[in-house]
Design a protein around this motif. Structure first.
Motif: not given
Length: 436
Positions: A216, A219, A221-222, A185-192
């Motif tokens: 990071k 992902c 965008t973290l 899910k982290f690979q596919k999402s732009n989590f801040d």
């Protein structure tokens, strides 16, 4: 930009714009006048409750009091009675924000905040998150929290997640197979940012370490990870910083109050002096000098619906010697640790999972006063509780159904009513203990 989170607060009756304007005024108070601000607000809230709250007036035993240290220390046991009996005149359960404490100390109760006070809590949170470039309205949150598993409760929580721009990872099962899905899910999402229970996020960091992955890198965008509700040990913080590749920020709060302390960008655990007054007291309820450890006792300066005045939260802490009224610094927090339960299937469940299980025995009549859960074997648990009356067979069946739903089937639970529960040397009651 349309601010969905602010809008969701407003439609639920929480005046967030007014609260943010009020919070900005507090922030603007000069350092030399801040002590006067705190003294005035704490006297105002005490006088309000002495005049408008029969529960608090009876607790104090007087209609007015001149010396702050003469005020009683409010304990969780004092609050284990029906909420209606504790509300101030002019407030009802329909006009306030009502919630349950987590019971992490083993002393659960239902509490209330007036809506203006709850909006001010959110103004405080929004302000502090902003230190790290996080905007609650637009920043996407990876949330490691529990979630109700019944249909209606689950849907309501998912709706709140949507309105709050967050994706929730349930913490009830943190086995490697589940953590692999979390990673994808982290690979596919732009989590801040990441926010959630410390022990759950530590387990994810250990999983990443086993795979030699820095979060990071997959992902990018973290920006930051905010941990809460449980003790953050230095070695765990170091591990998370390495495996996440972002700053780890320590948050200390209580649902019945507000954010109590929040790690600032200098690495200091800065106490919330805007909406709370935090004291460190000895066993005789007398203030100790900064640098000395004692009981953490907190006054909510704005909650008119329900008194939290000199409220003993159940933790031991130390204020730094350099603390001021404007900027108190929490030097050390002692307590708030939770074990991880390892179950026969291999599932790992943080101790806070048991909050969601035991919620089913937390009733507004205050029958269950305290409880602890002990894991003695991989499939065997003992629930010891103090109450006025034995749990009924219906209540126990309800708890067993919750255990099967939140944990897994075929676990053995024994319920024992006690007259008192054993505490640590510091008087702390630990809700979950693993004896494995």
């Amino acid at each position: 930009m349309f601010k969905l989170f602010d809008f969701s607060l407003r439609i639920n009756g929480f005046p967030i714009k007014k609260a943010q304007a009020e919070f900005e005024k507090i922030i603007a108070i000069s350092d030399d006048k801040f002590e006067n601000y705190v003294m005035e607000k704490r006297n105002e809230i005490v006088n309000f409750h002495l005049q408008h709250n029969l529960f608090y007036k009876n607790l104090v035993g007087k209609s007015e009091i001149e010396i702050w240290n003469d005020l009683p220390v409010l304990t969780k046991k004092d609050l284990q009675q029906p909420l209606e009996d504790r509300l101030s005149n002019g407030y009802s359960t329909k006009t306030v924000f009502v919630n349950k404490t987590s019971g992490s100390s083993g002393d659960p109760f239902i509490f209330a905040k007036d809506k203006a006070c709850h909006a001010l809590t959110w103004a405080s949170i929004i302000y502090r998150f902003g230190w790290y470039g996080i905007d609650i309205n637009s920043s996407y949150q990876a949330r490691f929290y529990g979630i109700p598993l019944d249909f209606i409760g689950h849907k309501k929580e998912r709706l709140k997640d949507f309105l709050s721009n967050r994706y929730r990872f349930s913490i009830f099962d943190l086995s490697d197979d589940v953590l692999e899905k979390v990673l994808r899910k982290f690979q596919k999402s732009n989590f801040d940012y990441i926010n959630g229970y410390t022990s759950s996020i530590v387990l994810f960091a250990k999983f990443l370490q086993s795979k030699n992955i820095v979060l990071k890198t997959i992902c990018p965008t973290l920006k930051v990870c905010l941990v809460t509700s449980e003790m953050l040990f230095e070695e765990d913080k170091t591990l998370m910083e390495k495996q996440f590749g972002i700053p780890i920020v320590n948050e200390y709060g209580a649902s019945e109050l507000d954010l109590i302390a929040f790690e600032n960008t200098k690495g200091e655990w800065q106490v919330n002096s805007e909406t709370l007054f935090v004291e460190i007291l000895d066993e005789n309820n007398q203030p100790v000098p900064n640098g000395k450890e004692g009981k953490i006792v907190i006054t909510s300066l704005y909650n008119k619906a329900h008194p939290f005045i000199r409220y003993e939260i159940g933790d031991i802490g130390i204020l730094d010697e350099k603390s001021t009224f404007r900027k108190p610094i929490l030097k050390k927090l002692i307590g708030r640790t939770n074990d991880v339960a390892i179950l026969p299937s291999g599932k790992k469940s943080p101790g806070l999972t048991f909050y969601y299980v035991t919620k089913s025995i937390i009733e507004d009549d205050g029958n269950v006063k305290e409880f602890i859960i002990k894991q003695t074997k991989i499939d065997t648990f003992y629930v010891e509780y103090v109450s006025e009356f034995d749990l009924t067979s219906t209540q126990i069946r309800k708890i067993e159904e919750a255990i099967e739903l939140y944990l897994e089937p075929n676990l053995n639970f024994t319920f024992t009513r006690k007259t008192f529960l054993e505490r640590s040397k510091r008087g702390k009651l630990k809700q979950f203990q693993s004896m494995l």
